[in-house]
Design an enzyme around this catalytic site. Structure first.
Site, PDB file in Angstrom:
ATOM      1  N   LYS A   1      16.920 -15.384  -7.430  1.00  0.00           N
ATOM      2  CA  LYS A   1      15.502 -15.756  -7.414  1.00  0.00           C
ATOM      3  C   LYS A   1      15.164 -16.818  -8.459  1.00  0.00           C
ATOM      4  O   LYS A   1      14.271 -17.638  -8.244  1.00  0.00           O
ATOM      5  CB  LYS A   1      14.632 -14.517  -7.628  1.00  0.00           C
ATOM      6  CG  LYS A   1      14.631 -13.576  -6.429  1.00  0.00           C
ATOM      7  CD  LYS A   1      13.571 -12.502  -6.565  1.00  0.00           C
ATOM      8  CE  LYS A   1      13.506 -11.654  -5.309  1.00  0.00           C
ATOM      9  NZ  LYS A   1      12.416 -10.651  -5.377  1.00  0.00           N
TER      10      LYS A   1
ATOM     11  N   LYS B   1      10.598 -14.276   5.155  1.00  0.00           N
ATOM     12  CA  LYS B   1       9.325 -14.980   5.312  1.00  0.00           C
ATOM     13  C   LYS B   1       9.371 -16.348   4.651  1.00  0.00           C
ATOM     14  O   LYS B   1       8.566 -17.226   4.961  1.00  0.00           O
ATOM     15  CB  LYS B   1       8.186 -14.162   4.729  1.00  0.00           C
ATOM     16  CG  LYS B   1       8.128 -14.155   3.215  1.00  0.00           C
ATOM     17  CD  LYS B   1       6.732 -13.872   2.716  1.00  0.00           C
ATOM     18  CE  LYS B   1       6.357 -14.867   1.637  1.00  0.00           C
ATOM     19  NZ  LYS B   1       4.969 -14.925   1.303  1.00  0.00           N
TER      20      LYS B   1
ATOM     21  N   LYS C   1      19.715 -13.807   5.777  1.00  0.00           N
ATOM     22  CA  LYS C   1      18.824 -12.692   6.034  1.00  0.00           C
ATOM     23  C   LYS C   1      17.483 -13.195   6.582  1.00  0.00           C
ATOM     24  O   LYS C   1      16.992 -14.245   6.172  1.00  0.00           O
ATOM     25  CB  LYS C   1      18.600 -11.909   4.737  1.00  0.00           C
ATOM     26  CG  LYS C   1      17.875 -10.593   4.897  1.00  0.00           C
ATOM     27  CD  LYS C   1      17.798  -9.864   3.567  1.00  0.00           C
ATOM     28  CE  LYS C   1      17.043  -8.547   3.693  1.00  0.00           C
ATOM     29  NZ  LYS C   1      16.923  -7.850   2.406  1.00  0.00           N
TER      30      LYS C   1
END
Length: 332
Positions: free
Chosen positions: A111, A197, A194
């Site tokens: 991240k 969104k 994966k």
């Protein structure tokens, strides 16, 4: 009775991967466990977030859980920030966890990317807050995806380290529950990534707010390969897009991948996609309709969350008081 705790981030645009990987399993667990489900808005602010968007996304996440079948009266559904004990216990755990443990967490590396020096401290200690979320209620089991297993192992290390440091057997060693055929749903455009969104292409995912026409169109356009469906699971090796669609069908139909291959072996993907689209629409459309109804009644959703927070706090505060006593804090 065994106790479940699990949380979902209010990031907006909940999709099929969220439903098959988590939400549907949560609904089913209600029959056998005491369940505590949380919209983890404290976790959400570890990344930049607009306040109005966070509020809207929190309601949407709660509405999706209720629409899918979470019983907010028999079980507990609340948003994390309404129970300050989560943050209090997270600080105690920050003083138990070791930098070496957190440095091994791959999700922080993913991240923060190349700019980890600019990442928030909250993102770095995200796993200790996650541990606090679960252990604050002495949860015995946590339904998790494979991508969260590392955080669960850290939580178990923290629990054991706390017990050892203070010479107590206070926290349980929480067990993971990894369920179903499609616990990791992949992108419809790239079977190696994966479903997310954050993907630039809306065609990479089926959103829980999509109409039947949108669902059918996205499945028709899903990437595949020129070969027909195999008659055995081993025929899916090296075919990530085919494997993903077979896994989605298996999970929606509550059958195994092997059963899907037996049923559709030799079929073209165009025929299979028609069947998959019909199944997805039949499953998701009632949830979407109920989500929209609930989103039009924010007072009802807020009431469920507020009531859930009161009940969660009633459960959490005595446990937190015991923890503070063990640590040595003076209390009122």
């Amino acid at each position: 009775m065994n106790r479940i705790f699990s949380g979902i981030q209010p990031t907006g645009n909940l999709h099929l991967g969220n439903y098959l990987g988590a939400i549907r399993n949560w609904v089913r667990l209600q029959a056998d466990y005491e369940c505590i489900y949380c919209v983890v808005d404290l976790h959400a602010i570890t990344m930049p977030t607009e306040p109005a968007e966070l509020r809207a996304n929190t309601r949407e996440a709660a509405a999706s859980l209720l629409a899918a079948g979470i019983d907010g009266k028999s079980n507990i559904l609340f948003n994390q920030s309404q129970v300050p004990a989560h943050a209090e216990l997270a600080w105690i755990f920050n003083c138990i966890a070791r930098l070496g443990w957190l440095n091994r967490m791959t999700q922080f590396k993913e991240k923060s990317g190349k700019h980890k020096d600019n990442a928030s401290v909250g993102l770095y200690v995200y796993p200790t807050l996650m541990a606090a979320d679960i252990l604050l209620y002495k949860a015995t089991h946590v339904p998790v995806g494979e991508d969260q297993r590392q955080h669960l192992e850290l939580m178990r290390d923290i629990a054991q380290s706390f017990n050892s440091a203070y010479g107590v057997e206070f926290f349980p060693i929480t067990e993971p529950l990894i369920m179903g055929e499609a616990t990791r749903v992949m992108s419809l455009r790239d079977g190696s990534n994966k479903m997310s969104k954050s993907d630039a292409s809306d065609y990479s995912r089926i959103n829980l707010t999509d109409s039947p026409d949108e669902i059918a169109k996205k499945i028709r356009k899903a990437r595949t390969d020129p070969e027909p469906l195999p008659g055995e699971v081993k025929g899916l090796e090296g075919r990530p897009e085919a494997d993903n669609l077979v896994g989605i069908f298996a999970s929606l139909a509550d059958i195994s991948r092997a059963d899907v291959c037996t049923r559709f072996g030799g079929a073209t993907f165009s025929a299979f996609k028609d069947e998959l689209a019909a199944l997805a629409i039949d499953t998701l459309s009632p949830i979407t309709a109920e989500m929209r109804r609930l989103m039009d009644d924010p007072g009802y959703v807020d009431g469920i969350l507020s009531d859930g927070a009161k009940r969660a706090e009633q459960m959490a505060l005595p446990i937190l008081a015991e923890i503070k006593e063990i640590v040595g804090f003076l209390q009122r």
